[in-house]
Design a protein around this motif. Structure first.
Motif, short mmCIF file in Angstrom:
data_model
loop_
_atom_site.label_atom_id
_atom_site.label_comp_id
_atom_site.label_asym_id
_atom_site.label_seq_id
_atom_site.Cartn_x
_atom_site.Cartn_y
_atom_site.Cartn_z
N VAL A 1 71.87 -31.75 71.98
CA VAL A 1 71.60 -31.08 70.70
C VAL A 1 70.14 -31.30 70.29
CG1 VAL A 1 72.14 -31.09 68.23
CG2 VAL A 1 73.98 -31.16 69.92
N VAL A 2 69.66 -32.54 70.44
CA VAL A 2 68.28 -32.86 70.07
C VAL A 2 67.30 -31.98 70.87
CG1 VAL A 2 66.49 -34.64 70.23
CG2 VAL A 2 68.77 -35.22 69.37
N TRP A 3 67.53 -31.92 72.18
CA TRP A 3 66.59 -31.16 73.01
C TRP A 3 66.77 -29.66 72.84
CZ3 TRP A 3 62.24 -32.64 75.18
CH2 TRP A 3 62.03 -34.01 75.35
N MET B 1 72.97 -42.89 73.06
CA MET B 1 73.53 -41.69 72.42
C MET B 1 74.56 -41.03 73.32
SD MET B 1 70.61 -39.40 70.86
CE MET B 1 69.61 -39.36 72.29
N PRO B 2 75.50 -40.31 72.69
CA PRO B 2 76.32 -39.42 73.51
C PRO B 2 75.39 -38.39 74.14
CG PRO B 2 77.13 -39.49 71.24
CD PRO B 2 75.83 -40.21 71.27
N PHE C 1 82.99 -36.81 75.83
CA PHE C 1 82.85 -35.40 75.47
C PHE C 1 83.91 -34.49 76.09
CE2 PHE C 1 80.89 -31.17 75.63
CZ PHE C 1 80.52 -31.03 74.31
N ALA D 1 75.94 -35.46 74.75
CA ALA D 1 76.03 -34.19 74.03
C ALA D 1 75.03 -34.14 72.88
CB ALA D 1 77.45 -33.99 73.49
N ILE D 2 74.86 -35.29 72.19
CA ILE D 2 73.90 -35.33 71.07
C ILE D 2 72.48 -35.24 71.61
CG2 ILE D 2 73.06 -36.70 69.13
CD1 ILE D 2 75.83 -35.70 68.61
N PRO E 1 67.40 -43.76 74.30
CA PRO E 1 68.20 -42.56 74.56
C PRO E 1 69.57 -42.86 75.16
CG PRO E 1 65.95 -42.23 75.30
CD PRO E 1 66.06 -43.67 74.89
N VAL F 1 63.29 -35.13 65.09
CA VAL F 1 64.56 -34.76 64.48
C VAL F 1 64.65 -35.32 63.06
CG1 VAL F 1 67.00 -35.38 64.56
CG2 VAL F 1 65.92 -34.31 66.53
N TYR G 1 59.19 -25.98 56.76
CA TYR G 1 59.08 -26.01 58.22
C TYR G 1 58.27 -24.81 58.70
CZ TYR G 1 60.42 -26.40 63.14
OH TYR G 1 60.41 -26.52 64.49
N PRO H 1 56.45 -28.41 62.53
CA PRO H 1 57.35 -29.54 62.75
C PRO H 1 56.69 -30.91 62.74
CG PRO H 1 56.87 -28.44 64.83
CD PRO H 1 56.16 -27.66 63.76
N PHE I 1 63.39 -38.40 68.77
CA PHE I 1 64.12 -38.95 67.62
C PHE I 1 63.33 -38.75 66.33
CE2 PHE I 1 65.52 -41.53 71.24
CZ PHE I 1 66.89 -41.42 71.12
N TRP J 1 67.31 -28.25 70.15
CA TRP J 1 66.56 -27.96 68.93
C TRP J 1 65.05 -27.93 69.22
CZ3 TRP J 1 63.24 -31.30 66.18
CH2 TRP J 1 62.86 -30.84 64.92
N ILE J 2 64.59 -28.92 69.99
CA ILE J 2 63.16 -28.97 70.32
C ILE J 2 62.73 -27.76 71.15
CG2 ILE J 2 61.43 -30.25 71.71
CD1 ILE J 2 62.83 -32.82 70.81
N CYS K 1 74.93 -44.06 66.30
CA CYS K 1 74.57 -44.75 67.55
C CYS K 1 73.49 -45.77 67.30
CB CYS K 1 74.09 -43.75 68.59
SG CYS K 1 75.23 -42.41 68.81
N GLN L 1 76.22 -25.88 67.10
CA GLN L 1 74.89 -25.41 67.47
C GLN L 1 74.95 -23.94 67.87
OE1 GLN L 1 72.31 -27.56 67.04
NE2 GLN L 1 73.95 -28.88 66.31
N ASN M 1 81.17 -41.91 72.68
CA ASN M 1 80.28 -40.96 73.35
C ASN M 1 81.00 -39.93 74.22
OD1 ASN M 1 78.26 -42.41 72.17
ND2 ASN M 1 77.45 -43.30 74.05
N VAL N 1 76.38 -27.98 76.25
CA VAL N 1 75.63 -27.85 75.00
C VAL N 1 74.40 -26.96 75.17
CG1 VAL N 1 74.25 -29.13 73.31
CG2 VAL N 1 76.42 -30.07 74.11
N ALA O 1 71.57 -32.91 64.26
CA ALA O 1 71.24 -33.83 65.36
C ALA O 1 71.05 -35.24 64.80
CB ALA O 1 69.97 -33.37 66.07
N GLY P 1 61.67 -23.59 67.90
CA GLY P 1 61.55 -24.92 68.50
C GLY P 1 60.18 -25.55 68.38
N VAL P 2 60.17 -26.86 68.44
CA VAL P 2 58.95 -27.64 68.27
C VAL P 2 57.98 -27.43 69.43
CG1 VAL P 2 58.03 -29.96 68.02
CG2 VAL P 2 60.24 -29.38 67.03
#
Lengths: 298, 282
Positions: free
Chosen positions: A124-126, A117-118, B217, A120-121, A114, B36, B47, B52, B33, A128-129, B261, B240, B215, A237, B254, A135-136
């Motif tokens: 974005v991942v979280w 990663m930036p 921002f 910010a990304i 982890p 995603v 989906y 998921p 990861f 989404w989850i 990276c 988003q 990275n 974000v 995502a 969400g997942v």
């Protein structure tokens, strides 16, 4: 070297100093000046002395953001440092002895991933989850009949901050782990063996480890504390400081004042206060670095 | 004897238990990861129907292509690359020049200058943001890559100066003296003696500058407002929450943010671990 020989070096410093003045020193001085004014960003700033600083003392929103930031130190510094230490000891002492370096490196890379990663990304991942609609996480909770636990994690003032803290622990933990593991290579294995022969249990051995790698522990604690006071991207974000002010932090509060509320003077005040705190921490950092260097050479 | 055997046995059992725990933790770290990635290749309908956790039945690229087009992702990639690469080069040059004076030249007041450079690097960016924004508009370089490159070249070189100065301060004095006696100018000394002998530190710094800049921002968010100028983290994150973004497109976005990276991680893994541990500063 004589002074005349040293003089020949100075011209090489000119580009560095000019850039430093334009990009860092002048803007910073301007920001401090702006903090003593009332200014919307257009027209002339009104000089109001310490007006903004007096106002901020009784601004509950600022203090909420400040409190949130202090709580965040738990997730960025305290928990990752403790877990990183425990994981490092387990990987270094136990797993590498029985299963070899390859296994250790694989696990370490997984935990470190982890960090590349930036932030910010990662947000974005979280985001989404954790999305309340699709969400997942909520989907899984429904699937295992825990649907009543499913809710809007980031949209509920009670769970928003803890959720971001969880994400930060996930994001941060690889950093102390990698540093501590490399620091532990310095420890003479004979020292640990001797301690074991003397009947030292895991707790004593842990104490020895902590003592031996305390310079790195200081580095991790101070650098991550400074980093936690700069948290911005994940808040931007994931929650924009909300719901209400539940996840507001000073850097985001300053951003709002600068670019959304056109209260530039007040934004400058917030950022100046944060700078003072960070500069103090930086100086402590430099001092401890120097102290450890001295001890090393002594 | 039996007690000893028991204790080695229990140590072994312990180790397996610990291995299991650590493997589960490492795998758990990777779950976001994986989620995603597998969902980036599903249709929204799949989906909705299968959830998921299942693997995609076929490799659906619609979400990825749609998102790619929406933000012109090739432009974001190029912007990020141009900015990060330029910053790394300029910051490295500035770091070398500064560290040459502070580490080799050991001029008076170097301790104060070093402290200033460290503070410049740890300063919160919001304490520079508004004046930089104002100056950028004044000089008509707002919303250009140039302004972001200039700013981060200086911020990164502040760290580079600190690190390289400490490397250079341990540079063998005899070599410098010998070069001076041979009539080597300061510039020749830097180019032909100091730089070739610090390649390892320079490559670590270059890698760090590149990834850190990639990275970034806060300041790019403020400085780069038009879509065609934005970097990858900005382009991915500000799309988003747009209401016409469906679930699998969101995961595709995502994933596109993560892939560069991971590529850097694979390419630079050795330099990175060496650097994290050598400088032990992030």
């Amino acid at each position: 070297m004589s002074d005349s020989q040293k003089k020949g070096y100075l011209p090489f410093l000119i580009p560095g100093i000019i850039f430093f003045l334009i990009i860092i020193a002048v803007p910073f001085a301007m920001n401090v000046f702006i903090s003593f004014t009332k200014w919307t960003g257009v027209g002339t700033p009104d000089f109001i002395g310490f007006g903004n600083y007096i106002k901020i003392l009784s601004d509950t929103v600022f203090w909420i953001s400040f409190r949130n930031n202090i709580i965040m130190i738990l997730a960025v510094t305290v928990i990752p440092t403790i877990l990183g230490l425990i994981f490092a000891v387990i990987l270094f002492d136990h797993i590498s002895a029985y299963f070899g370096l390859k296994t250790v490196n694989l696990i370490r890379s997984g935990i470190y991933l982890p960090q590349i990663m930036p932030i910010a990304i990662a947000g974005v991942v979280w985001g989404w989850i954790l999305n309340p609609g699709f969400g997942v996480l909520n989907w899984i909770l429904e699937a295992v009949n825990l649907g009543n636990l499913a809710h809007n994690w980031l949209g509920d003032a009670k769970t928003a901050l803890p959720t971001i803290m969880f994400i930060m622990v996930w994001f941060q933990i690889g950093y102390p782990l990698v540093i501590f593991m490399s620091a532990m290579q310095r420890i003479d294995p004979e020292l640990m063996e001797a301690a074991s022969l003397d009947g030292a249990g895991w707790l004593e051995r842990l104490k020895i480890t902590i003592y031996m790698i305390r310079p790195e522990i200081m580095v991790v604690v101070l650098t991550t504390t400074i980093a936690s006071l700069k948290l911005f991207a994940q808040i931007f974000v994931l929650t924009r400081g909300g719901p209400g002010n539940a996840t507001l932090v000073p850097s985001y509060f300053a951003y709002q004042n600068f670019f959304e509320k056109a209260r530039v003077g007040y934004g400058a005040t917030i950022s100046t206060i944060m700078t003072i705190i960070i500069v103090i921490l930086t100086i402590i950092f430099i001092k401890t670095q120097l102290k450890f260097e001295k001890e090393e050479s002594a | 004897m039996i007690a000893l055997k028991n204790s080695t046995l229990s140590r072994k059992v312990n180790s397996y238990a610990l291995l299991l725990i650590m493997t589960v933790i490492a795998a758990g770290m990777l779950i976001p990861f994986l989620l995603v990635i597998i969902n980036a290749f599903k249709t929204p309908a799949e989906y909705a129907a299968a959830g998921p956790l299942s693997l995609p039945k076929s490799l659906y690229l619609g979400g990825i292509i749609e998102f790619w087009k929406r933000v012109s992702f090739e432009k974001s990639l190029l912007n990020s690359f141009v900015i990060s690469f330029s910053v790394s080069v300029i910051a490295l040059i500035l770091s070398c020049l500064n560290a040459f004076v502070l580490g080799i030249g050991k001029i008076k007041g170097r301790a104060v200058l070093l402290v200033l450079f460290i503070i410049a690097n740890t300063l919160p960016q919001e304490a520079l943001a508004y004046p930089l924004y104002y100056m950028a508009k004044l000089f008509k370089i707002y919303d250009t890559q140039l302004v972001v490159i200039l700013i981060f070249s200086v911020i990164q070189s502040a760290f580079g100066t600190y690190l390289l100065s400490s490397v250079y301060s341990r540079f063998p004095v005899e070599i410098i003296e010998a070069a001076r006696v041979d009539g080597c100018s300061k510039f020749e000394m830097l180019i032909y003696i100091i730089l070739p002998n610090s390649k390892a530190s320079l490559s670590v710094l270059f890698t760090f500058f590149f990834i850190w800049t990639w990275n970034e921002f806060f300041l790019p968010l403020i400085m780069l407002v038009s879509k065609a100028k934005q970097t990858v983290p900005i382009a991915v994150s500000i799309t988003q929450g747009q209401h016409n973004m469906d679930v699998t497109m969101a995961s595709a976005s995502a994933m596109l943010g993560i892939i560069p990276c991971i590529i850097f991680f694979v390419i630079f893994q050795r330099t990175l671990t060496r650097g994290v541990t050598a400088g032990s500063v992030k």
